[in-house]
Design an enzyme around this catalytic site. Sequence first.
Site, mmCIF file in Angstrom:
data_model
loop_
_atom_site.group_PDB
_atom_site.id
_atom_site.type_symbol
_atom_site.label_atom_id
_atom_site.label_comp_id
_atom_site.label_asym_id
_atom_site.label_seq_id
_atom_site.Cartn_x
_atom_site.Cartn_y
_atom_site.Cartn_z
ATOM 1 N N HIS A 91 34.567 -19.033 81.585
ATOM 2 C CA HIS A 91 35.385 -18.365 82.600
ATOM 3 C C HIS A 91 34.510 -18.123 83.832
ATOM 4 C CE1 HIS A 91 38.725 -17.569 79.778
ATOM 5 N NE2 HIS A 91 37.757 -17.520 78.880
ATOM 6 N N LEU A 92 34.804 -18.833 84.911
ATOM 7 C CA LEU A 92 33.991 -18.691 86.135
ATOM 8 C C LEU A 92 34.567 -17.634 87.076
ATOM 9 C CD1 LEU A 92 32.980 -22.382 86.967
ATOM 10 C CD2 LEU A 92 31.562 -20.584 85.959
ATOM 11 N N ASP A 129 44.266 -20.225 77.797
ATOM 12 C CA ASP A 129 43.307 -19.236 77.289
ATOM 13 C C ASP A 129 43.415 -17.907 78.037
ATOM 14 O OD1 ASP A 129 41.157 -18.644 75.419
ATOM 15 O OD2 ASP A 129 39.914 -18.421 77.201
ATOM 16 N N HIS A 166 37.298 -21.146 70.041
ATOM 17 C CA HIS A 166 36.594 -20.003 69.444
ATOM 18 C C HIS A 166 37.043 -19.610 68.021
ATOM 19 C CE1 HIS A 166 40.104 -18.110 71.240
ATOM 20 N NE2 HIS A 166 39.574 -18.077 72.443
ATOM 21 N N ASN A 171 37.520 -11.160 72.068
ATOM 22 C CA ASN A 171 38.780 -11.665 71.518
ATOM 23 C C ASN A 171 38.670 -13.170 71.300
ATOM 24 O OD1 ASN A 171 41.385 -11.898 70.675
ATOM 25 N ND2 ASN A 171 42.274 -11.923 72.724
ATOM 26 N N ASP A 199 32.450 -19.484 75.578
ATOM 27 C CA ASP A 199 33.492 -18.542 75.995
ATOM 28 C C ASP A 199 32.889 -17.472 76.909
ATOM 29 O OD1 ASP A 199 35.947 -17.376 76.378
ATOM 30 O OD2 ASP A 199 36.201 -16.661 74.329
ATOM 31 N N HIS A 233 32.191 -9.795 83.044
ATOM 32 C CA HIS A 233 32.929 -8.625 83.546
ATOM 33 C C HIS A 233 31.978 -7.732 84.320
ATOM 34 C CE1 HIS A 233 36.680 -9.395 81.531
ATOM 35 N NE2 HIS A 233 36.062 -9.567 80.375
HETATM 36 ZN ZN LIG Z 1 40.475 -17.279 74.187
HETATM 37 ZN ZN LIG Z 2 38.063 -17.838 76.786
#
Ligand SMILES: [Zn+2]
Ligand SMILES: [Zn+2]
Length: 430
Positions: free
Chosen positions: A64-65, A154, A234, A280, A307, A311
């Site tokens: 996640h960028l 996702d 995942h 998650n 993944d 944050h």
């Molecule tokens: Zn996910």
């Molecule tokens: Zn993810």
Amino acid sequence: MRLLIKGGRVIDPGNAVDEILDILVEDGIIAELKRVSDAEEKGTKVIDAKGKTVVPGLVDIHVHLREPGYEEKETIETGCLAAAAGGITTVACMANTLPINDNASVTRFILERAKAVGTIDVLPVGAVSKGLRGEELGECGPMKEAGVVAFCDDGNPIMDSGLMRRALECSRTWGLPILSHCEDLSLSKGGVMNEGDLSRELGLKGVPHAAEEVMVARDIILADMTKGKLHICHVSTAGSVELIRRAKSTGIPVTAETAPHYFTLTEEAVREHGTNAKINPPLRTVLDQKAIKEGLRDGTIDAIATDHAPHEGASKEVDFFRASSGIIGLETALPLTLRLVDEGVLSMDGAIARLSTNPSKILGLNKGTLSKGSRADITIFDPKRGFVVEKAAFRSKARNTPFDGWELKGVVELTIAGGRIVYQGKDSIG
Ligand SMILES: [Zn+2]
Ligand SMILES: [Zn+2]
């Protein structure tokens, strides 16, 4: 521009290479792999890789960028720098940005930003459904034209089985895989950690194993029916590993990834690390951890992806229930995976296959290889050199990791993407 990487242990799982070799890079391409020689190479930058391991650049298919829209967490630039520092030369980035990558203009924006940053390869993943709402298919055709390498909702699971069926049918036409975040929301609702004795002791609502496994089973059944390209994201439970193992043994087209935290930590990490262990799917039990290692060992789980979920402090420094899910992983994935080599779970070759060769194959990329003529994406690391993880020193904008202060082995010394040095470690070769 010529680079000669001299005398390293070259591991290229796709070509069954594991020997001491020189690699010559010319104009961003791997020009030659050859026996080590002392011949002078005029006009060539020589990198002494003696004692180091030289592998195809790592390919992380689940990142996640956060850009566009959540630049306070990460940007394409900081994410790429973090990846390069972790020996990763290609990332596939998820669609849950703002605006969501469910149309070609967002796809093009991400590709243009990545090009301007000019560090590593960023491959956008398009949303399966419009607005990630799980109701109707997004603009998959135009997004494919614009350059997405897969489709995935996702962040949100696809609860509608009919929609998942159509997506898998279309994946055959598009020739691109559907990456599935398996979670039945009617089972996971309100849950913040693994459901079990520990969640009851801590008074936190749990997410049962079944929330993941029900959807893994459904998706496998749909993949069998449609012969679409299914990839499970995942994997966190022993039951999921067993479902995927059985599906593969009967020839159903499915691949799978897990993340380093699922084979490194268990739910016990919640006690010590609080919200930095809120993920998650959640961290599970010792039995799940064992099954995931076994799944990696026997090839049921094809790939290791991070993944990477950055944050900002404010999203994590709240009570467990309200905290955002996810941890960062780009700068710790390689050394955490090397622990499996030390434990005898994976060979060095097997580890690199799961971090580079296999993920590249899942997305149908011409990467994860040191074949002559391929793009010079190369990672050089010292598998024996130890270090202490220092989150303050991360290139990532975010600091949400449970691994701060951990003593690990395996220092990335040099990352080369497209023949250019994009990361050089402190006190390292080059
Ligand atoms: Zn996910
Ligand atoms: Zn993810």
